[in-house]
Structures are given as C-alpha cells and as structure tokens.
Enzyme design. Structure first.
Site, PDB file in Angstrom:
ATOM      1  N   SER A 148       0.853  -1.190   0.000  1.00  0.00           N
ATOM      2  CA  SER A 148       0.000   0.000   0.000  1.00  0.00           C
ATOM      3  C   SER A 148       0.884   1.234   0.000  1.00  0.00           C
ATOM      4  O   SER A 148       2.026   1.186   0.471  1.00  0.00           O
ATOM      5  CB  SER A 148      -0.891   0.014   1.255  1.00  0.00           C
ATOM      6  OG  SER A 148      -1.557   1.255   1.399  1.00  0.00           O
ATOM      7  N   TYR A 163      -1.951  -0.760  10.747  1.00  0.00           N
ATOM      8  CA  TYR A 163      -2.064  -1.121   9.330  1.00  0.00           C
ATOM      9  C   TYR A 163      -0.914  -0.513   8.544  1.00  0.00           C
ATOM     10  O   TYR A 163      -0.247  -1.205   7.762  1.00  0.00           O
ATOM     11  CB  TYR A 163      -3.400  -0.634   8.768  1.00  0.00           C
ATOM     12  CG  TYR A 163      -3.538  -0.830   7.273  1.00  0.00           C
ATOM     13  CD1 TYR A 163      -3.924  -2.060   6.749  1.00  0.00           C
ATOM     14  CD2 TYR A 163      -3.288   0.217   6.383  1.00  0.00           C
ATOM     15  CE1 TYR A 163      -4.051  -2.249   5.380  1.00  0.00           C
ATOM     16  CE2 TYR A 163      -3.405   0.040   5.014  1.00  0.00           C
ATOM     17  CZ  TYR A 163      -3.790  -1.188   4.518  1.00  0.00           C
ATOM     18  OH  TYR A 163      -3.902  -1.358   3.159  1.00  0.00           O
ATOM     19  N   LYS A 167       2.195  -2.507   6.479  1.00  0.00           N
ATOM     20  CA  LYS A 167       2.509  -2.356   5.060  1.00  0.00           C
ATOM     21  C   LYS A 167       3.969  -1.944   4.859  1.00  0.00           C
ATOM     22  O   LYS A 167       4.614  -2.367   3.891  1.00  0.00           O
ATOM     23  CB  LYS A 167       1.555  -1.351   4.410  1.00  0.00           C
ATOM     24  CG  LYS A 167       0.118  -1.857   4.315  1.00  0.00           C
ATOM     25  CD  LYS A 167       0.042  -3.182   3.562  1.00  0.00           C
ATOM     26  CE  LYS A 167      -1.370  -3.691   3.396  1.00  0.00           C
ATOM     27  NZ  LYS A 167      -1.438  -4.957   2.622  1.00  0.00           N
TER      28      LYS A 167
END
Length: 256
Positions: A148, A163, A167
C-alpha cells in the site's frame, strides 16, 4: 512490434482473490489465459466467484479455503493447488485486514490480527510457493505482494498506525525475499495501491472520501481493475528483469 501480455499455460494463486482488488486480479489473470487458484478465509461467495471466472474466461478457476496466518495449512493448500491446477507459476499475495482506531485505543489483539495476515500471512504464502518451486526446480516463479502507499505515509486523518506499519514491514519483507531468492530465479515485487473503491474504503463517509480524493492529483479513487494491469505485467515474462521493486499505483498521491 506487438506488445501483449499472455499468461497462457500459467497458473496463478491469488489470496483474497474473491473480492475487491483481489477479484479484479483473479479476473485479469484468467483473461490473460492463466488458471487461477483463489484463496479465501471465510467468504461464502468465493466458490461462486471462481465458477463465474471459469465460465467467463474458459480457464480453470477454483476457490480454496485457507487462513493464511496458519503456516502448515498454507503449505497443504498450496501443494493441493499445484497438483490440481498447476504447476503454479505465480502468486499474488493480496489478503489483508485493517483496524481503524486511535493509537491510544489499540491493544495487542489488534496488532496480532493485523500483522498475522498482512505480514506473517504474506510470508507464509511466499515461503510455501518458493518451497514448491525449489523442490520442483521451477526457475521462473514470480511473487507479487500487494502492499500500500501506506507503507510510506500516515494517511491522515485516518488513524490506522498498525495497518500502516504492517505495510511498511511487508514492503521491506518483499525486498529481503527478492534479494535472498534471486539466486533461485524467483522474482518478488511489491504493488502498492493508493485509494481504491473496495470494502476497506467503504467505511469512510462521503465527506472523508471527498477529502481523500481531493488530495490525489487525479482527483478520484481508483477502480479495483486499475490495479490489475501492473500485477499482470509483474507476473509475466515481460518483467523478467524486475525484482525487489515497489510500484505505486496511487494516482500520483505520493508526489502531491
């Protein structure tokens, strides 16, 4: 000279391949001629999606239930796919989860939930695939890790530090695997989307979506299908000299 990307006679495993970006990539692989093994965890419609892909594109496509966080289970399922649909030539490690909270509210369970799928799950899949290729002597394997743009930025005003950190971790993991497995002729690359119309962005209210889209030079969220082209390229022989790279498909977000 005609430039086409053909995955005929190939077999691609797509984790989380029954919805969102993963579904678009499963469809794109099938459209390019590849057999597709869709990995899902709990979705009830995965087998229906696989059947639809098989009928539409005229290729083998089957859905397999597997929790990517369970290392032994991943090995079993990947071996089964290799026997039933393979030989497997490529992997799209797409499965991922997010928990949106303020940092003061996070706990270890949140951390484990996110990292178990987004990092350890990706490693399990890449390891299982690389082991099969090593055991069988296959030397053209390609792994595409879906990371991402959050590997590089904080995505404020969203509060999802676990999160984002996962990533960043998985992008560096991919680079390490690319370096280690290059001698085996296994390529590993990262595809890092920006804002895409998926279940993960559907929780945003319209005001927040408009705010985020306004920060993208192209002024919109991407469609899932707009992620597929780069993945197909990275899986194909056209990208035979590409490994260890992280490619941002973000509408120019990181240069804004």
């Amino acid at each position: 000279m005609t430039f086409t990307i053909d995955l005929k006679d190939q077999c691609i495993i797509v984790t989380g391949g029954n919805r969102g970006i993963g579904l678009a990539m499963s469809q794109a692989c099938a459209d390019a001629g590849a057999a597709v093994g869709i990995i899902y965890n709990s979705a009830k419609d995965a087998e229906d999606r696989a059947s639809e892909i098989s009928k539409k594109y005229g290729v083998k496509c089957k859905a397999y239930q597997c929790d990517v966080g369970q290392q032994h289970k991943v090995k079993e399922v990947f071996k089964k796919i290799n026997e039933e649909l393979g030989p497997v030539t490529g992997l799209i490690a797409n499965a991922g989860v997010s928990v949106v909270k303020e940092a003061l509210q996070y706990n270890k369970d949140d951390f484990n939930k996110i990292f178990d799928v987004n990092v350890f799950g990706v490693f399990n899949c890449a390891q299982a695939m690389a082991q099969i290729w090593t055991d069988t002597g296959f030397q053209r394997g390609s792994v595409v890790i879906i990371s991402s743009m959050s590997s590089q930025i904080c995505n404020r005003p969203l509060t999802q530090c676990f999160y984002n950190s996962s990533k960043a971790a998985v992008s560096n993991l991919g680079k390490c695997l690319a370096a280690e497995w290059a001698e085996k002729s296994i390529r590993v690359n990262m595809l890092s989307p920006g804002y895409v119309k998926t279940d993960q962005t559907s929780h945003m209210d319209q005001k927040l979506r408009d705010f985020q889209a306004d920060g993208v030079p192209l002024k919109r969220f991407a469609e899932p299908e707009e992620m597929a082209g780069q993945a197909i390229l990275l899986l194909s022989p056209k990208a035979s000299y590409m490994t260890g790279g992280e490619y941002f498909v973000d509408g120019g977000n990181l240069v804004w």
